[in-house]
Design a protein around this motif. Structure first.
Motif, PDB file in Angstrom:
ATOM      1  N   THR A 207      20.782 -55.803 -27.999  1.00 36.76           N
ATOM      2  CA  THR A 207      21.250 -56.708 -29.046  1.00 36.76           C
ATOM      3  C   THR A 207      22.597 -56.213 -29.543  1.00 36.76           C
ATOM      4  OG1 THR A 207      19.050 -57.366 -29.788  1.00 36.76           O
ATOM      5  CG2 THR A 207      20.835 -57.593 -31.369  1.00 36.76           C
ATOM      6  N   VAL A 208      23.609 -57.053 -29.464  1.00 38.85           N
ATOM      7  CA  VAL A 208      24.939 -56.712 -29.965  1.00 38.85           C
ATOM      8  C   VAL A 208      25.065 -57.203 -31.401  1.00 38.85           C
ATOM      9  CG1 VAL A 208      27.415 -57.187 -29.734  1.00 38.85           C
ATOM     10  CG2 VAL A 208      26.036 -56.671 -27.708  1.00 38.85           C
ATOM     11  N   LEU A 209      25.531 -56.330 -32.276  1.00 40.42           N
ATOM     12  CA  LEU A 209      25.767 -56.665 -33.679  1.00 40.42           C
ATOM     13  C   LEU A 209      27.277 -56.759 -33.884  1.00 40.42           C
ATOM     14  CD1 LEU A 209      23.306 -54.110 -35.383  1.00 40.42           C
ATOM     15  CD2 LEU A 209      22.797 -56.328 -34.324  1.00 40.42           C
ATOM     16  N   ALA A 210      27.783 -57.971 -34.107  1.00 42.24           N
ATOM     17  CA  ALA A 210      29.234 -58.165 -34.207  1.00 42.24           C
ATOM     18  C   ALA A 210      29.543 -59.305 -35.151  1.00 42.24           C
ATOM     19  CB  ALA A 210      29.831 -58.452 -32.822  1.00 42.24           C
ATOM     20  N   ASP A 211      30.259 -59.017 -36.238  1.00 34.41           N
ATOM     21  CA  ASP A 211      30.645 -60.088 -37.158  1.00 34.41           C
ATOM     22  C   ASP A 211      31.745 -60.938 -36.541  1.00 34.41           C
ATOM     23  OD1 ASP A 211      33.475 -59.335 -38.415  1.00 34.41           O
ATOM     24  OD2 ASP A 211      32.327 -57.472 -38.218  1.00 34.41           O
TER      25      ASP A 211
END
Length: 261
Positions: A207-211
């Motif tokens: 899972t990539v967390l990127a705003d």
């Protein structure tokens, strides 16, 4: 207060912290939201700041592909959005899991939430020094720190980190990134790109967390194409062109509500 005086104070705030939120400027300057946005637009036209959703950042923030900002500078960018993404990520962590958290400011916020969540029998593998500190002493959490060479963003990278990760297997990796676009995930640091790939390789899912401010930012080193990740957790200010690209990719796109600005 004259417009020039307001703009000087906005510019000073951006230079001091790397970023400034509209909501904070409205309060400190005692003016309307619209006035602050007009001032930011003027500063952006002059090349003194860069406009982002909800505020402004330094013009060179996330700029050249070899630039690697420090942890504290990155932490001030898109703070409410990162916090919302971290909360959404927390909801996906289950008791008894082994997970990996890459170094990064959004993954750090997830680590802070995990430290107080009381999820039993949780193992966290990380190459992030700040993340290991955040989880130190948390009840029910075992922390495995990879070792390696320290980067300006407090990540541990290189052959030692990669070898440690190659010997492990986790349920899911939560990966923070410097930038992403239609071609995939990138970082300014060549060694960090290799360690990020090792974090992905040791996991059953990523899972990539990127705003939203990460979209369109391109670092020197490519980590992986979009199709190599399972889920992208971002915020609902993600640009329309990004949504079009991501809808066509082989991944699950999850957007969290953005903070009021």
């Amino acid at each position: 207060m004259l417009a020039s005086q307001r703009q000087e104070r906005i510019l000073a705030a951006v230079r001091a912290d790397g970023a400034a939120r509209v909501a904070d400027l409205v309060e400190s300057l005692d003016v309307s939201d619209m006035t602050v946005r007009r001032d930011i637009a003027e500063l952006a036209r002059a090349g003194l700041v860069r406009r982002v959703h909800g505020g402004a950042v330094a013009p060179d923030a996330l700029g050249r592909p070899t630039d690697e900002p420090g942890f504290d500078a990155k932490r001030s960018w898109a703070g409410p959005e990162k916090a919302a993404i971290a909360r959404a990520a927390l909801a996906t962590v289950e008791p008894g899991q082994a997970i990996a958290l890459s170094a990064g400011t959004t993954t750090y916020l997830l680590a802070e939430l995990l430290a107080g969540a009381g999820i039993p029998d949780l193992t966290v593998v990380t190459n992030g020094l700040r993340i290991a500190d955040a989880l130190h002493g948390a009840a029910g959490v075992e922390v495995i720190l990879t070792g390696g060479v320290r980067t300006p963003s407090d990540a541990l990278v290189g052959p030692v980190a990669d070898a440690t990760l190659a010997s492990l297997r986790v349920d899911r990796t939560y990966l923070g990134v410097h930038g992403l676009d239609a071609s995939g995930l990138t970082t300014p640091n060549l060694a960090e790109a290799a360690t990020d790939r090792a974090l992905m390789a040791c996991a059953a899912a990523t899972t990539v967390l990127a705003d939203h401010t990460k979209w369109g930012v391109v670092g020197l080193a490519r980590i992986a194409p979009l199709d190599d990740i399972d889920t992208l957790l971002t915020d609902d200010a993600l640009p329309a062109d990004a949504r079009r690209h991501l809808t066509g990719a082989d991944l699950r796109l999850v957007t969290t509500p953005g903070a009021a600005t």
